[in-house]
Structures are given as C-alpha cells and as structure tokens.
Design a protein around this motif. Sequence first.
Motif, mmCIF file in Angstrom:
data_model
loop_
_atom_site.group_PDB
_atom_site.id
_atom_site.type_symbol
_atom_site.label_atom_id
_atom_site.label_comp_id
_atom_site.label_asym_id
_atom_site.label_seq_id
_atom_site.Cartn_x
_atom_site.Cartn_y
_atom_site.Cartn_z
ATOM 1 N N LEU A 149 0.842 -1.196 0.000
ATOM 2 C CA LEU A 149 0.000 0.000 0.000
ATOM 3 C C LEU A 149 0.880 1.251 0.000
ATOM 4 O O LEU A 149 1.679 1.443 0.915
ATOM 5 C CB LEU A 149 -0.888 0.026 1.251
ATOM 6 C CG LEU A 149 -2.280 -0.573 1.139
ATOM 7 C CD1 LEU A 149 -2.973 -0.494 2.502
ATOM 8 C CD2 LEU A 149 -3.114 0.143 0.095
ATOM 9 N N PRO A 150 0.744 2.122 -0.983
ATOM 10 C CA PRO A 150 1.562 3.336 -1.003
ATOM 11 C C PRO A 150 1.068 4.367 0.006
ATOM 12 O O PRO A 150 -0.133 4.637 0.089
ATOM 13 C CB PRO A 150 1.391 3.853 -2.431
ATOM 14 C CG PRO A 150 0.049 3.350 -2.860
ATOM 15 C CD PRO A 150 -0.123 2.022 -2.181
ATOM 16 N N VAL A 151 1.981 4.919 0.790
ATOM 17 C CA VAL A 151 1.647 6.017 1.703
ATOM 18 C C VAL A 151 1.765 7.301 0.897
ATOM 19 O O VAL A 151 2.859 7.787 0.616
ATOM 20 C CB VAL A 151 2.573 6.041 2.938
ATOM 21 C CG1 VAL A 151 2.213 7.206 3.850
ATOM 22 C CG2 VAL A 151 2.482 4.722 3.701
ATOM 23 N N LEU A 152 0.641 7.851 0.501
ATOM 24 C CA LEU A 152 0.621 9.004 -0.390
ATOM 25 C C LEU A 152 0.820 10.321 0.337
ATOM 26 O O LEU A 152 1.460 11.234 -0.181
ATOM 27 C CB LEU A 152 -0.701 9.030 -1.166
ATOM 28 C CG LEU A 152 -1.009 7.777 -1.998
ATOM 29 C CD1 LEU A 152 -2.377 7.901 -2.650
ATOM 30 C CD2 LEU A 152 0.072 7.563 -3.052
ATOM 31 N N VAL A 153 0.237 10.424 1.545
ATOM 32 C CA VAL A 153 0.345 11.660 2.322
ATOM 33 C C VAL A 153 0.555 11.299 3.785
ATOM 34 O O VAL A 153 -0.237 10.549 4.372
ATOM 35 C CB VAL A 153 -0.918 12.537 2.195
ATOM 36 C CG1 VAL A 153 -0.760 13.821 3.012
ATOM 37 C CG2 VAL A 153 -1.211 12.874 0.736
ATOM 38 N N GLY A 154 1.632 11.820 4.369
ATOM 39 C CA GLY A 154 1.869 11.728 5.794
ATOM 40 C C GLY A 154 1.833 13.122 6.386
ATOM 41 O O GLY A 154 1.716 14.120 5.660
ATOM 42 N N VAL A 155 1.956 13.207 7.696
ATOM 43 C CA VAL A 155 1.913 14.524 8.326
ATOM 44 C C VAL A 155 3.095 15.385 7.888
ATOM 45 O O VAL A 155 3.058 16.615 7.960
ATOM 46 C CB VAL A 155 1.865 14.380 9.862
ATOM 47 C CG1 VAL A 155 3.206 13.928 10.412
ATOM 48 C CG2 VAL A 155 1.403 15.663 10.524
ATOM 49 N N ASP A 156 4.148 14.727 7.401
ATOM 50 C CA ASP A 156 5.334 15.449 6.943
ATOM 51 C C ASP A 156 5.250 15.884 5.480
ATOM 52 O O ASP A 156 6.115 16.610 4.998
ATOM 53 C CB ASP A 156 6.582 14.587 7.151
ATOM 54 C CG ASP A 156 6.434 13.162 6.625
ATOM 55 O OD1 ASP A 156 5.286 12.695 6.468
ATOM 56 O OD2 ASP A 156 7.463 12.513 6.372
ATOM 57 N N THR A 157 4.213 15.471 4.783
ATOM 58 C CA THR A 157 4.091 15.820 3.360
ATOM 59 C C THR A 157 3.789 17.304 3.175
ATOM 60 O O THR A 157 4.445 18.000 2.384
ATOM 61 C CB THR A 157 2.987 14.985 2.695
ATOM 62 O OG1 THR A 157 3.287 13.596 2.858
ATOM 63 C CG2 THR A 157 2.873 15.313 1.211
ATOM 64 N N LEU A 158 2.797 17.795 3.894
ATOM 65 C CA LEU A 158 2.405 19.199 3.805
ATOM 66 C C LEU A 158 2.809 20.002 5.036
ATOM 67 O O LEU A 158 2.662 21.225 5.054
ATOM 68 C CB LEU A 158 0.880 19.299 3.610
ATOM 69 C CG LEU A 158 0.311 18.623 2.358
ATOM 70 C CD1 LEU A 158 -1.215 18.708 2.350
ATOM 71 C CD2 LEU A 158 0.878 19.256 1.093
ATOM 72 N N GLY A 159 3.285 19.296 6.067
ATOM 73 C CA GLY A 159 3.661 19.979 7.309
ATOM 74 C C GLY A 159 2.519 20.050 8.308
ATOM 75 O O GLY A 159 2.677 20.625 9.380
ATOM 76 N N PHE A 160 1.398 19.453 7.982
ATOM 77 C CA PHE A 160 0.242 19.401 8.884
ATOM 78 C C PHE A 160 -0.613 18.210 8.454
ATOM 79 O O PHE A 160 -0.363 17.599 7.399
ATOM 80 C CB PHE A 160 -0.577 20.700 8.828
ATOM 81 C CG PHE A 160 -0.930 21.144 7.431
ATOM 82 C CD1 PHE A 160 -2.023 20.619 6.750
ATOM 83 C CD2 PHE A 160 -0.143 22.089 6.771
ATOM 84 C CE1 PHE A 160 -2.338 21.010 5.457
ATOM 85 C CE2 PHE A 160 -0.448 22.493 5.473
ATOM 86 C CZ PHE A 160 -1.549 21.941 4.818
ATOM 87 N N GLY A 161 -1.603 17.879 9.264
ATOM 88 C CA GLY A 161 -2.383 16.687 8.984
ATOM 89 C C GLY A 161 -3.874 16.929 8.961
ATOM 90 O O GLY A 161 -4.352 18.066 8.883
ATOM 91 N N LYS A 162 -4.611 15.838 8.986
ATOM 92 C CA LYS A 162 -6.070 15.894 9.073
ATOM 93 C C LYS A 162 -6.455 16.595 10.374
ATOM 94 O O LYS A 162 -5.723 16.492 11.346
ATOM 95 C CB LYS A 162 -6.637 14.471 9.076
ATOM 96 C CG LYS A 162 -6.219 13.598 7.893
ATOM 97 C CD LYS A 162 -6.630 12.133 8.092
ATOM 98 C CE LYS A 162 -5.874 11.476 9.239
ATOM 99 N NZ LYS A 162 -6.192 10.034 9.380
#
Length: 286
Positions: A149-162
């Motif tokens: 399963l590819p991890v497309l977005v983590g909290v480090d991707t944009l610098g913030f999360g859901k």
Amino acid sequence: MTIEGILFDVDDTLVDTKGAFARALEAVRAEHLPHVPAERDPEILSHWRTDPGGFYSRYTRGEMDHVTQRRHRAALLHETFGAAPVTETSFEAWDALFWGTFERSWTAHDDARAAVDAALAAGLRVGVVTNAATELQERKLKVAGLGDLPVLVGVDTLGFGKPDPRVFAEGARKLGVEPSRTAYVGDEPTVDALAAHEAGLTGVWLDRAGHRRGPGYGGHAGPGAGLSDAAIAGAVPSAPGQPNAAQRAVLQGDPQDPEALRAAGVVVIETLAELPAALGYGSGLA
C-alpha cells in the motif's frame, strides 16, 4: 456514488494500533508505575489514546515534533497516575521501553488484507493518507503485511495533517482520482470521516467494536474534537468546505453517534468487510 479510489487511514483502521499501545503501556506501567495495579491498565490505555493534553493534535498541526509530543504525553500520564515526574533524562529509558514494545507489537487487523485485495480486484486505486510520518507508516505497513500500500500523504508531506481539507485533496490528487470519486476510510468520526466528507470525498467511519476513544480526545473536553472552532460555529451551510446543518449537529452533539453521522453524509461501517457493499463495488467479503 461512483467510487474509483479508496484512501485508507493506518492506525486502528488497517493496523491494530490500540493493541500495540496496550502492550507498550503495560510494559511501562510494570517498570515505571509499579504502584499502579494491573487492573488499571485499561485506564492508562484510555488516557494515552484520548490524549487529554492535545499534544498529538499539536504535532499534526506542525507545532512540535513526534518525540516531543510523546514526552509531554508521558509526563501527563505520570502526573495523572501519581508516578514520579518524567524528566528529559528519565524519558530516554521510558521511551526506549515504550516505543520498542510498540514497534514489536504491530499487526494488521484481521479484515485489512482482504479489504485491500477486494478493492484492488474491483479495479479501484488504493493508497494511504495518515497523520503520522510517512517513513514510520511505511515501516508499520510492511511489518503488518501491507507493504504494497503506497503512503501518499503523511503529516510530513504538507507539514500538517487531518482534518485540514488540503490533506484529503492531496491524497486524492496523488491517487489520481477526483475527490468526488474517492472514499476515505478511517476510525475517527470527525478527524477522518466527517472531515473527508467536508473536503468533497466520501467519508467512511470505521466504527470497530471496542475501538472508540473516550471523551476529550485531543485535549478537547467538548464535542467536535479535532475540528477548528471556526468549522463548528457560524458556518454557512451552502459554503464550500463548511459544515451544513446536519454536520454542525454532529459537532455540537455526540461526535460518535452513528445515526447523526449518517445524517451528516458519512458512511458508517463496523468492519472493513462491509466496505464493498457500502461503497457499491461489491456485495461484501466472505
């Protein structure tokens, strides 16, 4: 609804993180809180998962790093259960025990592999959007037998999360599917399902038996934990990205009320085996 892609949460959706935390905190209690009887292990676990100080939420907003939020949570746990204060020096040993046990305890939920395979067999695109760091979740999924399963977005991707809607939008973009044709499946009713719905995806709340968090999750004693005050109060129902009347009712009432969430437009399931039928790409899993 025509679903062409599914984004999955990781913790307590695909991976039994609650179980891993339970084993890690049992080890911590035995070593660092020996005065606390084992009968209180469920209280300790609930304290950790509800995060009454809101430190994990601060981490997902980019306000502190992962280790710092864990140290603050450890200190509050000790304070709450009458243990010796956690210092920067003592935290090193504390965290080595906690995190080491936690990592050794990663396992997938029994229905996770079959759910992913069923989605792929139906021709859907699948990926992961998570509020933890990408590298951490890639390792966790690999250990749990879900490394494809590819991890497309983590909290480090944009610098913030859901629950920021840009997180869900980025996940759909990387999946290569329009948000309106993408489902997001997670175990948190507001931060995952309702927030995904507000971002234009099909929000799915996985209400696993025994996995709900207690009141006050994320340091919010009142309802609507995890969403901004602006999203809860004074929203214009017809404004894009803003809660409508049914969604505001969830935020102002019990955020874990399945019927209220359904009325707000959220799909509610109790196991991942229900996902194909709920989203219309199959009749369920055997």
